[in-house]
Write a protein that holds these residues in place. Structure first.
Motif, PDB file in Angstrom:
ATOM      1  N   ASN A  64       1.179   7.112  -6.423  1.00 58.22           N
ATOM      2  CA  ASN A  64       0.105   8.036  -6.788  1.00 58.22           C
ATOM      3  C   ASN A  64       0.527   9.493  -6.628  1.00 58.22           C
ATOM      4  O   ASN A  64      -0.107  10.381  -7.188  1.00 58.22           O
ATOM      5  N   LYS A  65       1.598   9.716  -5.858  1.00 58.82           N
ATOM      6  CA  LYS A  65       2.145  11.074  -5.683  1.00 58.82           C
ATOM      7  C   LYS A  65       3.407  11.258  -6.519  1.00 58.82           C
ATOM      8  O   LYS A  65       4.194  12.160  -6.264  1.00 58.82           O
ATOM      9  N   GLU A  96       2.234   1.819  -3.494  1.00 59.89           N
ATOM     10  CA  GLU A  96       1.152   2.278  -4.370  1.00 59.89           C
ATOM     11  C   GLU A  96       0.768   3.731  -4.081  1.00 59.89           C
ATOM     12  O   GLU A  96       0.653   4.543  -5.009  1.00 59.89           O
ATOM     13  N   GLN A  97       0.579   4.059  -2.802  1.00 58.23           N
ATOM     14  CA  GLN A  97       0.164   5.426  -2.466  1.00 58.23           C
ATOM     15  C   GLN A  97       1.255   6.443  -2.776  1.00 58.23           C
ATOM     16  O   GLN A  97       0.962   7.555  -3.215  1.00 58.23           O
ATOM     17  N   ILE A 137       3.006   8.948   4.697  1.00 55.75           N
ATOM     18  CA  ILE A 137       2.104   7.903   4.194  1.00 55.75           C
ATOM     19  C   ILE A 137       2.242   6.650   5.061  1.00 55.75           C
ATOM     20  O   ILE A 137       1.251   6.037   5.460  1.00 55.75           O
ATOM     21  N   ALA A 186       0.836  -1.206   0.000  1.00 61.30           N
ATOM     22  CA  ALA A 186       0.000   0.000   0.000  1.00 61.30           C
ATOM     23  C   ALA A 186       0.868   1.253   0.000  1.00 61.30           C
ATOM     24  O   ALA A 186       0.549   2.242  -0.675  1.00 61.30           O
TER      25      ALA A 186
END
Length: 189
Positions: free
Chosen positions: A63-64, A59-60, A144, A56
């Motif tokens: 996304n940035k 992935e997160q 994050i 996760a």
């Protein structure tokens, strides 16, 4: 005489609350942990929840527009001892104060990360801003990770371990050394 009764009543209430908390604590603990005894072997892979959190995180961060690279997951006690000797009896800088068996990496509960820059190089530059948003990518990743439930080594007071993320499940190193492990959630198939 009235004040004496008030004091006794207050102490009895406090004792009752402490006993109730102790009882609840001991009732809840066994469901979260298993005791494999002091001869428990070290896991060869990440705890499933830590692995899921790590995926996760990647992935997160992606996304940035931050490319996170996991540089370390589990370590054997021997690997941890060798790393501990770095900067001591071996060349290099000190990178850990945890000897073999004293790191959450030894129990599959920690990962280390770095960043991949735009040239494809793996870097440990905590000031790098590859997504050009005015913030350090390193610290964005740490934020994050903390939102996902990791503890970040950069928040430690004595030794800042900026690449380190761990999920201890409320277990101390001493408990892990005694063979107590977090339970793994059953997955539906």
């Amino acid at each position: 005489m009235k004040r004496y009764r008030t004091d006794i009543t207050a102490w009895l209430i406090i004792i009752f609350i402490l006993v109730a908390l102790f009882y609840l604590y001991n009732q809840l603990q066994p469901d979260n942990y298993i005791n494999q005894g002091e001869d428990a072997s070290l896991p060869g892979k990440l705890h499933p929840e830590v692995a899921e959190m790590t995926e996760a995180l990647i992935e997160q961060a992606g996304n940035k527009s931050i490319n996170v690279v996991i540089t370390e997951t589990t370590r054997s006690n021997e690997e941890q001892r060798e790393l501990y000797e770095q900067g001591r009896s071996e060349d290099g800088q000190i990178v850990t104060y945890a000897q073999g068996g004293e790191s959450y990496h030894n129990y599959g509960l920690a990962v280390d990360y770095a960043l991949r820059n735009q040239n494809g190089d793996i870097i440990w530059d905590i000031h790098y801003d590859g997504n050009h948003n005015g913030e350090s990518d390193w610290f964005e990743v740490a934020d994050i990770a903390k939102e996902l439930g990791f503890e970040w080594g950069g928040d430690w007071n004595n030794f800042k371990d900026y690449p380190h993320l761990q999920k201890d499940f409320g277990l101390s190193i001493n408990q892990l050394q005694q063979g107590i492990r977090p339970k793994e959630e059953e997955t539906e198939t």
